[in-house]
Design a protein around this motif. Structure first.
Motif, short mmCIF file in Angstrom:
data_model
loop_
_atom_site.label_atom_id
_atom_site.label_comp_id
_atom_site.label_asym_id
_atom_site.label_seq_id
_atom_site.Cartn_x
_atom_site.Cartn_y
_atom_site.Cartn_z
N THR A 1 0.99 -1.38 -0.10
CA THR A 1 0.03 0.03 0.09
C THR A 1 0.95 1.34 -0.06
OG1 THR A 1 -1.77 -1.05 1.33
CG2 THR A 1 -1.69 1.33 1.27
N GLN B 1 2.64 1.78 -3.45
CA GLN B 1 1.72 2.19 -4.46
C GLN B 1 0.90 3.52 -3.81
OE1 GLN B 1 1.70 0.68 -7.55
NE2 GLN B 1 3.35 -0.63 -6.85
N TRP B 2 1.21 4.09 -3.05
CA TRP B 2 0.38 5.10 -2.27
C TRP B 2 0.01 6.30 -3.35
CZ3 TRP B 2 -1.80 5.22 2.14
CH2 TRP B 2 -2.33 6.51 2.62
N ASP B 3 0.90 6.80 -4.39
CA ASP B 3 0.47 7.87 -5.44
C ASP B 3 -0.53 7.24 -6.21
OD1 ASP B 3 2.09 9.42 -3.94
OD2 ASP B 3 3.93 9.07 -5.01
N ASN B 4 -0.49 6.00 -6.42
CA ASN B 4 -1.44 5.28 -7.57
C ASN B 4 -2.73 4.73 -6.88
OD1 ASN B 4 0.57 5.85 -9.58
ND2 ASN B 4 1.60 3.92 -9.10
N THR B 5 -2.85 4.69 -5.66
CA THR B 5 -3.92 4.25 -4.83
C THR B 5 -5.27 5.18 -4.98
OG1 THR B 5 -2.35 3.29 -3.13
CG2 THR B 5 -4.70 3.56 -2.48
N ASN B 6 -6.15 4.63 -5.12
CA ASN B 6 -7.55 5.38 -5.22
C ASN B 6 -7.69 6.30 -4.06
OD1 ASN B 6 -10.57 5.84 -4.37
ND2 ASN B 6 -10.67 5.06 -6.56
N PRO B 7 -8.19 7.62 -4.38
CA PRO B 7 -8.06 8.63 -3.12
C PRO B 7 -8.89 8.27 -1.96
CG PRO B 7 -8.27 9.56 -5.28
CD PRO B 7 -8.04 8.28 -5.54
N ALA B 8 -10.04 7.49 -2.49
CA ALA B 8 -10.95 7.10 -1.29
C ALA B 8 -10.55 6.07 -0.57
CB ALA B 8 -12.18 6.41 -1.96
N ASP B 9 -9.66 5.19 -1.06
CA ASP B 9 -9.02 3.96 -0.38
C ASP B 9 -7.64 4.80 0.58
OD1 ASP B 9 -10.32 2.25 -1.31
OD2 ASP B 9 -8.96 1.78 -2.88
N ARG B 10 -7.25 5.82 0.04
CA ARG B 10 -6.24 6.41 0.95
C ARG B 10 -6.68 7.21 2.09
NH1 ARG B 10 -3.48 8.70 -3.96
NH2 ARG B 10 -4.50 10.62 -3.66
N SER C 1 -9.43 6.28 3.41
CA SER C 1 -9.68 5.27 4.52
C SER C 1 -8.65 5.02 5.39
CB SER C 1 -10.37 3.94 3.86
OG SER C 1 -10.47 3.04 4.76
#
Length: 277
Positions: free
Chosen positions: A59, A62-71, A73
């Motif tokens: 996670t 891949q933070w920068d590519n993670t869905n904003p909603a998942d970040r 959360s």
């Protein structure tokens, strides 16, 4: 005229029934000497910590590519994310072990010797539940703390979290509480089914299958049914805050899980008294 004296075989005092303390010691001896039990507990540690490091590490990478909603959360409750990463598969070891603790004794016939020594039967069940629950709780708390420290170190400044933050210490200790209750839940099902494969299938069905199926129900019905399922409700205790979509608070969720477990243990107790071993 001679006075008849009771022979040792006929004298109840010659073969005293073991007290509850002796039963607890017996169950503790079984847990620490049976290899399969020890290896399963070791597997819990390895899987829980391994998946915590893996999922949190991926996670973060891949933070920068993670869905904003998942970040969002993760940032909202990093403790719940860290602990949940380890519970994902680690909890399955407790599901299996909880069933094995009692169902294996039925399959090998060892339960008959235990019940012969304790005709009232129920103390055997309570001793198993108490010792097993205590062992899993202690190990679960230790694993949760280590998992938290690993996860918080990996997540770094992406979502800073400390034990001193509100609700975090309760959530970490709650990880041990959740695993202990899950173990008792599995033990109760094992005592009811009395078959290792059937018991494991039943527990995993409750933990992994029912929740996704419940979400398929139309409207808010699925959300409410899912929220009150045992593992879904119980895992809330390992969250530092109540999520936006959570219908129950952490302690309410744990109370629901405890109620499920209590009902199943009561059923197991009734069946233990009524059925032959």
């Amino acid at each position: 005229m001679t006075t008849a004296t009771a022979t040792p075989a006929a004298d109840p005092a010659a073969h005293p029934r073991p007290g509850f303390g002796r039963l607890l010691l017996s169950e503790w001896t079984k847990i620490r000497t049976v290899r399969s039990t020890l290896w399963t507990l070791i597997l819990l540690v390895v899987v829980d910590l391994g998946f915590t490091a893996l999922l949190v590490g991926v996670t973060v990478a891949q933070w920068d590519n993670t869905n904003p909603a998942d970040r969002a959360s993760v940032v909202a409750d990093p403790t719940g994310f860290i602990l949940g990463s380890g519970f994902f598969l680690g909890q399955l070891t407790i599901c299996v072990l909880g069933v094995l603790v009692i169902a294996s004794e039925y399959s090998t016939g060892m339960i008959r010797a235990s019940l012969l020594a304790v005709p009232k039967r129920l103390p055997v069940l309570w001793a198993k539940a108490l010792v097993f629950g205590a062992v899993v709780f202690v190990l679960g708390v230790v694993v949760s703390f280590v998992s938290f420290f690993i996860g918080s170190a990996l997540i770094g400044d992406k979502a800073q979290v400390s034990l001193s933050d509100e609700g975090v210490l309760r959530a970490v200790i709650g990880g041990g509480l959740y695993l202990a209750m899950l173990g008792l839940f599995a033990l109760a099902i094992g005592a009811i089914v009395r078959h290792t494969a059937g018991g494991i299938t039943g527990v995993i069905g409750f933990v992994l299958v029912l929740t996704p199926l419940a979400t398929l129900l139309p409207g808010s019905i699925g959300d409410h049914v899912s929220a009150y399922l045992p593992s879904q409700a119980g895992q809330l205790i390992a969250k530092s805050t109540q999520g936006e979509n959570d219908l129950l608070t952490p302690w309410q969720g744990y109370g629901v899980f405890a109620l499920w477990t209590g009902v199943l243990l009561a059923i197991a107790a009734v069946l233990l008294k009524r059925r032959d071993a």
